[in-house]
Motif scaffolding. Structure first.
Motif: not given
Length: 141
Positions: A19-23, A27-31
């Motif tokens: 999850v942290l890797g995906a964040l 390119d910016g904040p995501v849902t």
């Protein structure tokens, strides 16, 4: 007889790292839904939100309300998350010195040299105080 399809169980902390890797790839904040899709979409939405909330408690992500939901942003990398897990394990042991000694003696020579260099660097670097962090507006990392 019906064959049951069972997925292999993830290792402890593996999902948090994913999850942290995906964040960090965003390119910016995501849902949470974006994170779920990025991880393949086979996780329940509540599972993704639970993991994000755990990461928030560990201070490795931040969240901001957007409309009726939140968007998430990483505040640390996967290495910091691994270090937090290592620290939590160490904190759970009675004999910290024995655990650390066992850890160090089991390191391959290259890792031992890296650890020694990091410890020498840490000795030469003054410790940051809470006042220093507050003076910078709370940016402690």
């Amino acid at each position: 007889m019906v064959a049951q399809h069972r997925r292999a169980r993830r290792g402890q902390g593996e999902l948090e790292s994913q999850v942290l890797g995906a964040l960090r790839a965003a390119d910016g904040p995501v849902t949470a839904a974006w994170v779920r899709d990025r991880l393949g979409g086979d996780l329940a939405p509540t599972t993704v939100v639970t993991i994000l909330t755990r990461l928030l408690a560990k201070d490795v992500v931040s969240r901001e309300r957007r409309g009726r939901s939140f968007v998430w942003t990483p505040t640390a990398d996967v290495a910091r998350l691994a270090a937090l897990r290592m620290r939590r394990l160490l904190d759970g042991e009675r004999d910290r010195e024995a655990v650390l000694a066992s850890f160090v003696t089991a390191l391959p020579p290259g890792d031992e040299q890296v650890l020694r260099a990091l410890l020498e660097t840490a000795e030469d670097t003054p410790l940051e105080t809470a006042e220093d962090t507050a003076d910078r507006g709370g940016e402690g990392r």
